[in-house]
Design an enzyme around this catalytic site. Structure first.
Site, PDB file in Angstrom:
ATOM      1  N   HIS A  11       0.832  -1.204   0.000  1.00  0.00           N
ATOM      2  CA  HIS A  11       0.000   0.000   0.000  1.00  0.00           C
ATOM      3  C   HIS A  11       0.867   1.255   0.000  1.00  0.00           C
ATOM      4  CE1 HIS A  11      -3.382   2.660   1.145  1.00  0.00           C
ATOM      5  NE2 HIS A  11      -2.456   3.273   1.884  1.00  0.00           N
ATOM      6  N   GLU A  12       1.843   1.311   0.893  1.00  0.00           N
ATOM      7  CA  GLU A  12       2.708   2.489   0.958  1.00  0.00           C
ATOM      8  C   GLU A  12       3.542   2.629  -0.313  1.00  0.00           C
ATOM      9  OE1 GLU A  12       2.138   4.643   3.075  1.00  0.00           O
ATOM     10  OE2 GLU A  12       0.880   3.415   4.370  1.00  0.00           O
ATOM     11  N   HIS A  33       1.735   4.420  -2.981  1.00  0.00           N
ATOM     12  CA  HIS A  33       1.817   5.883  -2.960  1.00  0.00           C
ATOM     13  C   HIS A  33       3.040   6.369  -3.739  1.00  0.00           C
ATOM     14  CE1 HIS A  33      -1.546   6.585  -0.385  1.00  0.00           C
ATOM     15  NE2 HIS A  33      -1.035   5.976   0.660  1.00  0.00           N
ATOM     16  N   HIS A  38       3.013   8.830  -6.977  1.00  0.00           N
ATOM     17  CA  HIS A  38       3.871  10.006  -7.109  1.00  0.00           C
ATOM     18  C   HIS A  38       4.626   9.978  -8.434  1.00  0.00           C
ATOM     19  CE1 HIS A  38       7.392  12.563  -5.362  1.00  0.00           C
ATOM     20  NE2 HIS A  38       6.512  13.315  -5.977  1.00  0.00           N
TER      21      HIS A  38
END
Length: 227
Positions: free
Chosen positions: A97-98, A101, A105
């Protein structure tokens, strides 16, 4: 403890407390189940980043529990130690999940950029907005009341734009884990449960913020009718 608080904010707070309990209990449950490839959260994150050509993004451990996040300023995926070193399904889901991100980006996902631009406004609005509005109500100072509501509205906007950002990161996580064959078919549902429980906390935060803003607006309207 006005009636608007009891009708609007209090139920939202109960939902927030429940969501925190849910994410902790779900994470704890699936922290006991290791993935079949025996990969750690750090290894999964690094693999996904490399597959997307994001060699300039680093993965590092950070202290605390559920403190995982991606820092777009330094291009670092920071994973709590119980995710970074763990092979559990819960850890794999959080790490992916992280990392999602970081992929957001890299591809210029618009809601992520918008959320980042709202951070200063959200920090000021969530800290000062409610207090200014309450002081404005207490001392019948309309300019303070209006300023507080405007500032807090910025914070609410941040909470709302966070929802698509987080949901999209979770979808990317599941797709990447499935696409890279990190997890077996039977291991995907538990990861989804972990990510869904985490998503509920963001929904709860947005609900509390919206309920608090609506309460302030209703109190301001009632004060205006009295004047």
């Amino acid at each position: 403890m006005d009636s608007y608080f009891m009708l609007l904010v209090f139920p939202a707070f109960i939902f927030a407390i429940f969501s925190q309990f849910k994410v902790k209990s779900t994470f704890k449950k699936y922290s006991q189940m290791s993935n079949s490839r025996n990969m750690t959260g750090a290894q999964v994150s690094r693999m996904i980043l490399d597959r997307h050509g994001l060699y300039d993004v680093s993965v590092e451990p950070i202290e605390g529990r559920l403190t995982d996040h991606y820092d777009p300023r330094t291009k670092r995926v920071r994973l709590s130690e119980n995710v970074y070193y763990s092979t559990s399904l819960a850890a794999i889901g959080v790490a992916a999940h992280e990392t999602g991100h970081a992929v957001q980006h890299a591809v210029g996902y618009a809601p992520l950029g918008l959320r980042s631009s709202l951070v200063p406004i959200a920090n000021i609005g969530s800290t000062l907005g409610p207090y200014l509005a309450i002081f404005g109500l207490m001392f019948n100072m309309q300019y303070l009341l209006q300023l507080g509501i405007i500032l807090f509205t910025g914070a609410v906007a941040f909470y709302l734009i966070t929802l698509p950002v987080e949901f999209n990161a979770s979808r990317r996580a599941v797709n990447m884990l499935r696409g890279e064959y990190v997890l077996s078919h039977n291991e995907i549902p538990p990861v989804k449960k972990v990510l869904n429980a985490a998503a509920m906390t963001y929904v709860a935060s947005a609900a509390v913020a919206m309920a608090s803003l609506l309460r302030l607006l209703l109190l301001a309207g009632a004060r205006g009718e009295e004047d």
